[in-house]
Design a protein around this motif. Sequence first.
Motif, short mmCIF file in Angstrom:
data_model
loop_
_atom_site.label_atom_id
_atom_site.label_comp_id
_atom_site.label_asym_id
_atom_site.label_seq_id
_atom_site.Cartn_x
_atom_site.Cartn_y
_atom_site.Cartn_z
N CYS A 32 0.83 -1.21 0.00
CA CYS A 32 0.00 0.00 0.00
C CYS A 32 0.86 1.26 0.00
O CYS A 32 0.41 2.32 -0.44
CB CYS A 32 -0.93 0.02 1.20
N GLN A 33 2.08 1.18 0.50
CA GLN A 33 2.96 2.34 0.47
C GLN A 33 3.21 2.78 -0.97
O GLN A 33 3.29 3.98 -1.27
CB GLN A 33 4.29 2.06 1.17
N SER A 77 1.13 2.12 -3.66
CA SER A 77 -0.10 2.67 -4.23
C SER A 77 -0.41 4.04 -3.64
O SER A 77 -0.92 4.93 -4.35
CB SER A 77 -1.28 1.71 -4.01
N ASN A 78 -0.10 4.25 -2.36
CA ASN A 78 -0.26 5.58 -1.76
C ASN A 78 0.57 6.62 -2.49
O ASN A 78 0.11 7.73 -2.80
CB ASN A 78 0.16 5.56 -0.29
N TRP A 107 -0.95 9.84 -4.65
CA TRP A 107 -0.68 11.22 -4.25
C TRP A 107 0.00 11.99 -5.39
O TRP A 107 -0.35 13.14 -5.66
CB TRP A 107 0.18 11.24 -3.00
N ARG A 150 -10.06 3.99 -7.06
CA ARG A 150 -9.21 4.18 -5.88
C ARG A 150 -9.98 3.73 -4.65
O ARG A 150 -11.19 3.94 -4.56
CB ARG A 150 -8.81 5.66 -5.75
N ARG A 202 -9.87 3.34 -0.18
CA ARG A 202 -9.24 3.79 1.05
C ARG A 202 -9.69 2.91 2.20
O ARG A 202 -10.81 2.41 2.21
CB ARG A 202 -9.59 5.25 1.35
N ARG A 261 -5.18 10.86 1.97
CA ARG A 261 -4.48 11.12 0.70
C ARG A 261 -3.92 9.82 0.12
O ARG A 261 -3.20 9.86 -0.87
CB ARG A 261 -3.38 12.16 0.89
N GLY A 262 -4.23 8.67 0.72
CA GLY A 262 -3.67 7.40 0.25
C GLY A 262 -4.65 6.58 -0.56
O GLY A 262 -5.82 6.94 -0.75
N THR A 321 -5.45 2.42 -0.66
CA THR A 321 -5.12 1.07 -0.25
C THR A 321 -5.27 0.11 -1.44
O THR A 321 -5.89 0.45 -2.45
CB THR A 321 -6.04 0.62 0.90
#
Length: 275
Positions: A131-132, A134-135, A139, A151, A153, A170-171, A173
Amino acid sequence: MHHEKRVTQEVRRGAARARFGQSYYRVLRYLLWMKMKKRFARQKEDDLTCCVMTHKTPLLRELAGVDMQYQHNKVVNLGLAVAHIDGVVIKPGQIFSYWRLIGKPSKRKGYLDGIQLKSGKVDTGIGGGLCQLSNLIFWMTLHTPLTIIERHRHGYDVFPDVSRRQPFGRGATCYYPHGDLMIQNNTDQTFQLKVRVGETHLLGEWRAEQLLTYRYRIVEKNHRLVSEYWGGYSRHNQLYRQVFDKDGKRIDEELVVTNSAIMMYSPFIGDDKQE
């Protein structure tokens, strides 16, 4: 007047029903991919000349009660994933699909147990930590003219705002295969996604054939904490994309994200932004 969306508690479902639901949505996703196959971006090219947006996030983050080995495993997982998407170009009319390019994370492919969020709690699983990535992509994309067509979340806000530099929500998942991040290029020029795992940070950038005519800024509005009828708290906000011309004049503003999540921490500590 802005009205907050009421958030309900998660409905616990039996194991058999949960497996059926996962299989059902997995089949629907595969059918969608087959239908849209010709529209997906998959070609890689040499770096395009113009950098239009960059961002980076730290690779290692200490979490209370979580073994740091899972953070190091996450770095391995990120390295495997970025190899599939670094350098991909999205031509006009094409769609970037996060999972279509990366594929299913599995132990056979070298993915390790990493941190995942499940039902508002920190857990672990194969491929955890993606997820880091895709975040980061989400952004950066908000600061371009590209269009986000899918998208997701987390329904839970797990961590307080201590040291948070970007706004809540702002992410993006991700969960394979139907929790995808899909981005469509509705412009008249080709864009390229560059991502890599550095020594201390995950690094990303969007590149394009030409410099952009406009500049973009994301602002948070209508941030609210709501005391829910079932005894907990929920958090809500909206993110708007402001568009500026080359002289710095704002020429447009559009709503791009509406967020609602159950809070998993005290809403009155560690957040100097709240009223």
